[in-house]
Design a protein around this motif. Structure first.
Motif, PDB file in Angstrom:
ATOM      1  N   ALA A 173       0.725  -1.048   0.239  1.00 37.28           N
ATOM      2  CA  ALA A 173       0.016  -0.009   0.239  1.00 37.28           C
ATOM      3  C   ALA A 173       0.341   1.428  -0.232  1.00 37.28           C
ATOM      4  CB  ALA A 173      -1.365   0.419   1.059  1.00 37.28           C
ATOM      5  N   ILE A 174       2.260   1.143   1.251  1.00 41.79           N
ATOM      6  CA  ILE A 174       2.865   2.680   0.431  1.00 41.79           C
ATOM      7  C   ILE A 174       3.836   2.973   0.117  1.00 41.79           C
ATOM      8  CG2 ILE A 174       2.357   3.335   3.104  1.00 41.79           C
ATOM      9  CD1 ILE A 174       4.641   1.655   4.033  1.00 41.79           C
TER      10      ILE A 174
ATOM     11  N   ASP B 202      -5.694  -2.472   7.557  1.00 42.80           N
ATOM     12  CA  ASP B 202      -4.299  -2.422   7.051  1.00 42.80           C
ATOM     13  C   ASP B 202      -3.828  -1.742   6.089  1.00 42.80           C
ATOM     14  OD1 ASP B 202      -4.556  -5.508   8.502  1.00 42.80           O
ATOM     15  OD2 ASP B 202      -5.056  -6.100   6.430  1.00 42.80           O
ATOM     16  N   VAL B 203      -4.981  -1.426   5.321  1.00 44.61           N
ATOM     17  CA  VAL B 203      -4.265   0.329   4.341  1.00 44.61           C
ATOM     18  C   VAL B 203      -4.462   1.476   5.405  1.00 44.61           C
ATOM     19  CG1 VAL B 203      -5.117   1.765   2.359  1.00 44.61           C
ATOM     20  CG2 VAL B 203      -5.370  -1.181   2.636  1.00 44.61           C
ATOM     21  N   PHE B 204      -5.028   0.907   6.839  1.00 53.49           N
ATOM     22  CA  PHE B 204      -5.092   2.465   7.242  1.00 53.49           C
ATOM     23  C   PHE B 204      -3.908   2.889   8.283  1.00 53.49           C
ATOM     24  CE2 PHE B 204      -6.264   5.497  11.553  1.00 53.49           C
ATOM     25  CZ  PHE B 204      -6.493   5.907  10.464  1.00 53.49           C
ATOM     26  N   ALA B 205      -3.610   1.492   8.536  1.00 49.94           N
ATOM     27  CA  ALA B 205      -2.554   1.631   9.535  1.00 49.94           C
ATOM     28  C   ALA B 205      -1.055   1.698   8.976  1.00 49.94           C
ATOM     29  CB  ALA B 205      -2.588   0.033  10.440  1.00 49.94           C
ATOM     30  N   ALA B 206      -0.874   1.390   7.317  1.00 53.09           N
ATOM     31  CA  ALA B 206      -0.074   1.509   6.925  1.00 53.09           C
ATOM     32  C   ALA B 206       0.395   3.103   6.450  1.00 53.09           C
ATOM     33  CB  ALA B 206      -0.035   0.927   5.263  1.00 53.09           C
ATOM     34  N   VAL B 207      -0.687   3.817   5.384  1.00 50.60           N
ATOM     35  CA  VAL B 207      -0.965   5.133   4.952  1.00 50.60           C
ATOM     36  C   VAL B 207      -0.398   6.155   6.328  1.00 50.60           C
ATOM     37  CG1 VAL B 207      -1.915   6.961   3.971  1.00 50.60           C
ATOM     38  CG2 VAL B 207      -1.852   4.817   3.096  1.00 50.60           C
TER      39      VAL B 207
ATOM     40  N   MET C  83      -5.353  11.214   6.185  1.00 53.33           N
ATOM     41  CA  MET C  83      -5.032  10.462   4.515  1.00 53.33           C
ATOM     42  C   MET C  83      -5.615   9.100   4.680  1.00 53.33           C
ATOM     43  SD  MET C  83      -4.151  11.382   1.944  1.00 53.33           S
ATOM     44  CE  MET C  83      -3.390  13.689   2.469  1.00 53.33           C
ATOM     45  N   ALA C  84      -5.355   8.597   5.931  1.00 51.78           N
ATOM     46  CA  ALA C  84      -5.097   6.952   6.032  1.00 51.78           C
ATOM     47  C   ALA C  84      -6.689   6.705   5.498  1.00 51.78           C
ATOM     48  CB  ALA C  84      -4.652   6.821   7.291  1.00 51.78           C
TER      49      ALA C  84
ATOM     50  N   SER D  75      -0.732   8.271  -4.344  1.00 51.63           N
ATOM     51  CA  SER D  75       0.052   9.580  -3.982  1.00 51.63           C
ATOM     52  C   SER D  75      -1.570  10.183  -2.759  1.00 51.63           C
ATOM     53  CB  SER D  75       0.981  10.334  -4.417  1.00 51.63           C
ATOM     54  OG  SER D  75      -0.114  11.273  -5.217  1.00 51.63           O
ATOM     55  N   ALA D  76      -0.140  11.136  -1.501  1.00 51.14           N
ATOM     56  CA  ALA D  76      -0.633  12.253  -1.133  1.00 51.14           C
ATOM     57  C   ALA D  76      -1.412  12.588  -1.349  1.00 51.14           C
ATOM     58  CB  ALA D  76       0.026  12.757  -0.055  1.00 51.14           C
TER      59      ALA D  76
END
Length: 407
Positions: free
Chosen positions: A43-44, A227-232, A250-251, A268-269
């Motif tokens: 993800a990141i 998982d995506v939330f924690a990663a970003v 952003m997450a 990207s952000a």
């Protein structure tokens, strides 16, 4: 102990420590090797220059997943195991079946990692012992989440990201706000309490909690959204050193994008910020659950719909549960009275049950919004349903969420 080299420290880098597991879902069809660690690392890659994933893996899993690492351009460091782990879902909101059973899994020695920035996940077959300057910890266990410090892990700056039950269990405190405060007193700098459709509360040492909304998406896919939330969040807070509330915003945007596309890596952000998003909070109210319930499959689906609409925050009226069987002169008026008391309808149209079709028409005549699940209904049979402005969905979980949002 794994160390980052001197040259790597000059680049924006993060080490992810987490599981790589086989995931299967019946509807929609999903058969992938991701797991928390694998999904987060992928993800990141667009947010961090260098991503390194540390995980346990048996040989067959390593060979297959190393292809993903090469495609998405992150490093993969594995600790051997003989056990392959899989999660099996009926739909993406269902409770998965774990194979092999958790009680039969051998516990392996911890994976040790030292790095400037680390994202640590809880794992089924072992744990991660980290020594970090900046660390985000997601315990990944609803029943027995291990405290970050329990295995000797250290971090100068620690953020704990978990759902409400995990945060409360780690702090041994039944109130999420008090639990977050207790974890901060124990040494965490930030605690993010994920709270389902409400969003996520960001707690810090110096400010009042900030609510970051969850966002709507056209499609809803929830496997791995945490998982995506924690990663970003880790990429933006632990690597780019953004404010925790900005990192969580952003997450949350990244989760909405993932839910919409089922795709990795995350945009990207700048791209995530440009997309106009609407809060996904449930619009409170009472939903009428219209559906046939005359065989096992139909009754199972009614029960699933009732359960998850309730979890999403709605009051649910279900004829089979709330009225039951009876003569037409009793059941008919009772159902119509219930329809009059509801502010929306969730209808399962497969099978074209006469009672369900009647209830849909009655609701539209009363100008009630109707959300229809139709997976095996012909275009011709849907003509009046679509022509009367019912919202028609092919995916079960997506239909549930749009009903709760009252889109």
């Amino acid at each position: 102990m794994h160390y980052q080299g001197e040259a790597e420290m000059t680049r924006k880098a993060i080490s992810v420590v987490g599981g790589v597991y086989h995931e299967q879902c019946l509807w929609p069809t999903w058969d992938q090797i991701w797991g928390s660690g694998g999904r987060a690392a992928t993800a990141i890659v667009g947010h961090v220059d260098k991503v390194t994933l540390y995980t346990y893996a048996r040989k067959e899993t390593e060979v297959e997943f190393r292809v993903a690492a090469q495609v998405f351009n992150f490093d993969l460091v594995t600790t051997p195991t003989e056990t392959g782990i899989s999660f099996e879902y009926v739909h993406c909101m269902s409770t998965p079946v774990l194979r092999p059973a958790l009680s039969s899994l051998p516990m392996l020695e911890p994976i040790e990692v030292q790095a400037d920035a680390v994202l640590r996940f809880g794992m089924l077959e072992g744990s991660a012992k980290v020594d970090a300057k900046w660390c985000v910890y997601d315990p990944q266990s609803a029943f027995d989440p291990a405290p970050f410090w329990e295995n000797g892990s250290k971090a100068d700056h620690l953020a704990i990201v978990g759902n409400r039950s995990e945060i409360e269990a780690m702090a041994d405190e039944p109130d999420p706000a008090r639990a977050a405060a207790k974890l901060i007193q124990s040494g965490a700098e930030v605690v993010v309490v994920k709270s389902g459709p409400i969003g996520a509360y960001v707690h810090t040492r110096t400010a009042k909690p900030v609510l970051i909304p969850a966002y709507r998406s056209e499609m809803v896919w929830t496997i791995g959204s945490g998982d995506v939330f924690a990663a970003v969040f880790a990429a933006r807070w632990a690597v780019h050193r953004e404010r925790p509330e900005d990192a969580a915003e952003m997450a949350s945007r990244a989760v909405a994008s993932y839910a919409e596309t089922m795709g990795l890596s995350s945009a990207s952000a700048a791209e995530l910020s440009r997309v106009q998003r609407v809060s996904a909070s449930t619009v409170p109210g009472k939903v009428y659950l219209a559906s046939p319930f005359f065989n096992l499959g139909q009754r199972w689906l009614v029960d699933e719909a009732r359960r998850y609409l309730t979890e999403l925050g709605l009051t649910v009226f279900s004829p089979v549960h709330d009225i039951g069987a009876g003569p037409a002169e009793v059941v008919g008026p009772a159902d119509l009275a219930a329809l009059d008391s509801c502010d929306r309808v969730f209808a399962i149209l497969d099978g074209l049950d006469a009672g369900t079709v009647f209830e849909v028409g009655y609701a539209r005549a009363k100008n009630l919004p109707v959300y229809v699940l139709a997976q095996s209904v012909t275009e011709e049979d849907l003509k009046m349903v679509e022509g009367s402005n019912c919202k028609v969905f092919f995916d079960f979980v997506t239909a549930l969420h749009h009903t709760s949002w009252k889109t």
